[in-house]
Design an enzyme around this catalytic site. Structure first.
Site, PDB file in Angstrom:
ATOM      1  N   ARG A 219     -10.792  -4.746  -4.288  1.00  0.00           N
ATOM      2  CA  ARG A 219     -11.357  -6.071  -4.548  1.00  0.00           C
ATOM      3  C   ARG A 219     -11.981  -6.566  -3.254  1.00  0.00           C
ATOM      4  NH1 ARG A 219      -8.656 -11.067  -7.567  1.00  0.00           N
ATOM      5  NH2 ARG A 219      -9.370  -9.766  -9.274  1.00  0.00           N
TER       6      ARG A 219
ATOM      7  N   HIS B 140     -16.123  -7.169 -12.747  1.00  0.00           N
ATOM      8  CA  HIS B 140     -14.665  -7.025 -12.748  1.00  0.00           C
ATOM      9  C   HIS B 140     -14.348  -6.254 -14.034  1.00  0.00           C
ATOM     10  CE1 HIS B 140     -10.497  -7.545 -12.299  1.00  0.00           C
ATOM     11  NE2 HIS B 140     -10.384  -8.843 -12.211  1.00  0.00           N
TER      12      HIS B 140
ATOM     13  N   ARG C  10      -2.415 -11.439 -10.384  1.00  0.00           N
ATOM     14  CA  ARG C  10      -2.450 -10.667 -11.622  1.00  0.00           C
ATOM     15  C   ARG C  10      -2.978  -9.250 -11.423  1.00  0.00           C
ATOM     16  NH1 ARG C  10      -2.540 -15.380 -13.270  1.00  0.00           N
ATOM     17  NH2 ARG C  10      -4.134 -15.614 -11.698  1.00  0.00           N
ATOM     18  N   THR C  11      -4.206  -9.160 -10.918  1.00  0.00           N
ATOM     19  CA  THR C  11      -4.867  -7.863 -10.880  1.00  0.00           C
ATOM     20  C   THR C  11      -4.115  -6.876  -9.987  1.00  0.00           C
ATOM     21  OG1 THR C  11      -6.947  -9.029 -11.198  1.00  0.00           O
ATOM     22  CG2 THR C  11      -7.087  -6.726 -10.556  1.00  0.00           C
TER      23      THR C  11
ATOM     24  N   LYS D  99      -9.110  -6.721  12.968  1.00  0.00           N
ATOM     25  CA  LYS D  99      -9.420  -6.263  14.327  1.00  0.00           C
ATOM     26  C   LYS D  99     -10.880  -5.843  14.435  1.00  0.00           C
ATOM     27  CE  LYS D  99      -4.762  -4.413  14.977  1.00  0.00           C
ATOM     28  NZ  LYS D  99      -4.015  -3.144  14.980  1.00  0.00           N
TER      29      LYS D  99
END
Lengths: 183, 312
Positions: B108, B136, B58-59, B86
């Site tokens: 995020r 959020h 969604r986000t 890495k």
């Protein structure tokens, strides 16, 4: 910002007379008024478009569709202005393809607002024709744009400002030529 | 009122006027999402990087669509396909992205505070799309906007937030936002998943926040019931015995929902665990605005991008 009033360009009576004449010209140039949409550019173009629609109704008893356009998101100077301008609603009939659009604004100056307005309109569809009606043409164009219907042409210097005052937003109804007060 | 922030890291940093400005701006962007041509040239030439160190449908999609509808170029980077595997540090990744001159970085990250670290070292606007169990903000904004659309206001409403509050950044951002806007927030869930003193973390605001005795007490006369997802990926601590037991004691079913006000609305930030924290007939029922939330997410994120990345 403080302003010095330099001249009264139009009184309420002048504005009424001029808008009546512009409405007449619009009727003359657009035989099929049912295909016309008068689209006001926010903010002061919107009540002017309504006024013109009202006058056409009086003259020909036809209800001309009106709309409102907020051009903020189409401005070409957005990234250079300090604060994000507040965005208002664009309200257009669902389909403008094939329509004769008459953009209505209070003052025609650089032409950049009208450029943005045309870009926005074209994102909504493909009008048959776009015309432009302005109450005041003050010169100083920066783009090749001219109005089809002009209330009054006013010669200005670059530092002067035309203030169109309408009862919807201001205490009075008149057009003033002002200049920013020097400090 | 102008929006004066460089970044959007959390709701905690915003005032109620700024929250209203974002929601009002979203209102105008909603119209664009209903046009035939869902695109305006506002952020033409701007670059938005979506930097996702955690799974998201969604986000991430919502931010990408929001950026594209504003004519910005959106680039998606997920940690699994980046140099992070890495061994590159978060700050080095950020500095390297900064070197390519993006205008906004949406991030995020599983660690609380990661976006704040990045915001310190980059010039781009940093938008927190969820950091650990911290905040959020765009989710809380779209929740608030969904509530405002349906109820016409936020102040004075009783909002029950139920479930895994401990791990929920959505709950934290909503607790901040809703109390700032004058709502009365009531939290409920397993004792093991209710953070001690969350009511004290939230600074004094126009609204109130408190813990409910049980789920029924939280839902009773609620205007809004916001269910939280059981975060399967963060349940190693033995917070509750089984999902079935959780569902019986804390899940939202039709019977519990009847205790709320007649015009209650049900929200869930997604993804839903059907039959765990919320029954399927509630998800698909008439009180559910779960898909409206998703729909609103695009306009809210367009508003945030416009306000933060619109300048030079």
């Amino acid at each position: 910002m403080e302003f010095v009033e330099k001249a009264c360009v139009m009184t309420a009576a002048d504005m009424n007379r001029v808008l009546t004449r512009m409405a007449t010209q619009i009727v003359e140039n657009n035989p099929d008024l049912s295909n016309v949409i008068l689209v006001g550019v926010r903010r002061r173009g919107v009540p002017l478009a309504e006024t013109l629609a009202g006058k056409i109704k009086e003259m020909d008893d036809v209800d001309v569709t009106t709309g409102a356009l907020d051009i903020t998101l189409y401005r070409d100077d957005l990234s250079t202005v300090a604060d994000r301008p507040v965005i208002n609603k664009t309200e257009l009939p669902s389909n403008i393809t094939g329509k004769n659009i008459i953009l209505v604004d209070d003052v025609l100056y650089t032409g950049r607002t009208i450029r943005a307005a045309m870009d926005e309109l074209i994102d909504f569809g493909r009008p048959h024709r776009i015309q432009l009606a302005v109450l005041i043409d003050r010169g100083w164009r920066e783009l090749p744009i001219q109005a089809d219907y002009v209330g009054k042409v006013v010669t200005t210097t670059e530092h002067e400002i035309i203030k169109v005052m309408l009862p919807e937003y201001d205490a009075t109804e008149q057009v003033l030529l002002v200049e920013q007060k020097k400090v | 009122m102008p929006f004066k922030h460089k970044d959007l890291l959390g709701i905690e940093d915003l005032g109620s006027e700024e929250i209203n400005l974002i929601l009002d701006t979203a209102e105008t962007f909603r119209d664009i999402n209903q046009r035939q041509i869902k695109k305006v040239p506002t952020l033409r030439g701007k670059t938005v990087i979506n930097l996702f160190f955690e799974a998201s449908t969604r986000t991430r999609t919502s931010f990408e669509i929001a950026a594209k509808r504003l004519s910005a170029d959106a680039i998606n980077i997920s940690a699994s396909t980046s140099s992070v595997v890495k061994g590159e540090t978060l700050i080095d990744t950020a500095l390297n992205l900064q070197a390519m001159a993006p205008d906004a970085i949406v991030i995020r990250h599983p660690s609380s505070g990661a976006p704040h670290q990045i915001a310190k070292v980059v010039n781009a606007a940093v938008i927190n799309a969820g950091d650990g169990a911290h905040e959020h903000p765009t989710q809380a904004l779209l929740d608030a906007w969904t509530i405002r659309q349906k109820k016409g206001r936020i102040a004075g409403l009783k909002v029950a937030i139920i479930g895994d509050v401990l791990h929920s950044r959505v709950a934290r951002s909503n607790a901040h936002l809703l109390t700032k806007m004058g709502a009365h927030v009531v939290l409920a869930g397993p004792r093991t998943l209710l953070p001690l003193g969350l009511d004290k973390i939230i600074p004094p605001a126009a609204g109130t926040i408190g813990l409910a005795e049980n789920v029924e007490a939280a839902i009773k006369d609620a205007d809004v019931v916001m269910m939280l997802r059981i975060q399967m990926e963060r349940q190693s601590g033995g917070f509750f015995p089984t999902l079935r037991e959780y569902s019986i004691h804390f899940g939202l079913n039709r019977r519990r929902l009847e205790m709320a006000k007649d015009d209650v609305i049900v929200l869930h930030p997604g993804p839903i665990n059907r039959g765990v924290e919320i029954d399927s007939d509630v998800v698909d029922g008439p009180y559910s605005l779960i898909l409206d939330q998703v729909n609103n997410g695009v306009a809210v994120r367009m508003a945030v991008l416009y306000l933060l990345a619109g300048g030079d």
